[in-house]
Enzyme design. Structure first.
Site, PDB file in Angstrom:
ATOM      1  N   ILE A   1       0.837  -1.198   0.000  1.00 59.32           N
ATOM      2  CA  ILE A   1       0.000   0.000   0.000  1.00 59.32           C
ATOM      3  C   ILE A   1       0.873   1.248   0.000  1.00 59.32           C
ATOM      4  O   ILE A   1       1.728   1.422   0.872  1.00 59.32           O
ATOM      5  CB  ILE A   1      -0.937   0.012   1.227  1.00 59.32           C
ATOM      6  CG1 ILE A   1      -1.772  -1.273   1.267  1.00 59.32           C
ATOM      7  CG2 ILE A   1      -1.838   1.241   1.204  1.00 59.32           C
ATOM      8  CD1 ILE A   1      -2.606  -1.419   2.522  1.00 59.32           C
TER       9      ILE A   1
ATOM     10  N   GLY B   1       7.965   4.489   1.527  1.00 58.55           N
ATOM     11  CA  GLY B   1       6.781   4.161   2.327  1.00 58.55           C
ATOM     12  C   GLY B   1       6.482   2.682   2.273  1.00 58.55           C
ATOM     13  O   GLY B   1       7.263   1.963   1.720  1.00 58.55           O
ATOM     14  N   SER B   2       5.381   2.135   2.759  1.00 55.53           N
ATOM     15  CA  SER B   2       4.516   2.753   3.718  1.00 55.53           C
ATOM     16  C   SER B   2       3.722   1.718   4.501  1.00 55.53           C
ATOM     17  O   SER B   2       3.760   1.741   5.703  1.00 55.53           O
ATOM     18  CB  SER B   2       3.629   3.786   3.057  1.00 55.53           C
ATOM     19  OG  SER B   2       2.667   3.199   2.269  1.00 55.53           O
ATOM     20  N   ARG B   3       3.006   0.731   3.853  1.00 52.92           N
ATOM     21  CA  ARG B   3       2.319  -0.321   4.603  1.00 52.92           C
ATOM     22  C   ARG B   3       2.241  -1.586   3.761  1.00 52.92           C
ATOM     23  O   ARG B   3       2.066  -1.520   2.543  1.00 52.92           O
ATOM     24  CB  ARG B   3       0.903   0.118   4.988  1.00 52.92           C
ATOM     25  CG  ARG B   3       0.279  -0.742   6.088  1.00 52.92           C
ATOM     26  CD  ARG B   3      -1.098  -0.236   6.452  1.00 52.92           C
ATOM     27  NE  ARG B   3      -2.155  -1.136   6.018  1.00 52.92           N
ATOM     28  CZ  ARG B   3      -3.429  -0.796   5.931  1.00 52.92           C
ATOM     29  NH1 ARG B   3      -3.807   0.436   6.203  1.00 52.92           N
ATOM     30  NH2 ARG B   3      -4.329  -1.678   5.547  1.00 52.92           N
TER      31      ARG B   3
END
Length: 202
Positions: free
Chosen positions: A131, A161-163
């Site tokens: 993500i 990033g990020s997730r």
């Protein structure tokens, strides 16, 4: 030091700019060199040794999402700027599909990040979702449909990033989880769920 693909592309320009910057200011030159070193650190890609059993974390960072979705459990790991951003396969298996989903670029730690740009890496009965975040706007998958993966194999990275989420196989429930929200985890090494070994392979 291993770097994720593209790392040198970001690190070399400020390093080269440090030389002419000396003409104007040693402080400016030092700043350029510090930026280059920071980029190298950000794109670092250390080797990892997976444990013998267990579903492992797809990312370095802290567990920020832990929720049930129907008969499945989703674990999300938020990567801050200091974490390694290379993502790894949480299970053994064959990649069934790799799908890019356009979306927003909200902060990855917010609830609205579920609407962000994503790349889904699907196995037979598990799924990893990379993500993007507010600053991380480039998701780089390394795998494609048909690739055979082993737990801990590199599957991609998210620039800045990020997730990364893992949607666990249906036979894994909350009682099998080895982490809680807020726990620090390491991609390819930290076990996030346990169970009979034959159930952990996709």
């Amino acid at each position: 030091m291993n770097l994720a693909p593209g790392g040198w592309r970001y690190a070399v320009p400020p390093a080269l700019a440090a030389v002419p910057a000396l003409i104007f200011s040693t402080g400016l030159a030092a700043g350029m060199l510090a930026l280059a070193v920071g980029v190298v650190a950000f794109f670092r890609d250390p080797d990892r040794t997976p444990p013998l059993t267990g579903i492992v974390s797809p990312a370095d960072g802290k567990v920020s999402v832990l929720r049930e979705e129907g008969d499945r459990v989703r674990i999300g790991v938020f990567m801050n700027v200091w974490d390694v951003h290379v993502n790894r396969s949480p299970v053994d298996g064959t990649v069934g599909s790799v799908e890019h989903s356009p979306g927003a670029h909200r902060p990855a730690f917010s609830k609205e990040s579920d609407r962000n740009e994503k790349v889904h890496v699907r196995y037979e009965d598990a799924e990893v979702t990379l993500i993007a975040g507010a600053f991380a706007r480039r998701i780089h998958p390394y795998v494609e449909e048909g690739d055979d993966l082993t737990r801990g194999d590199r599957i991609g990275h998210i620039a800045f990033g990020s997730r990364a989420d893992v949607l666990l196989p249906p036979e894994i429930d909350r009682e099998d989880l080895a982490v809680e929200e807020g726990d620090a985890v390491t991609a390819g090494e930290s076990v996030v769920a346990t169970g009979p070994e034959e159930e952990l392979l996709t």
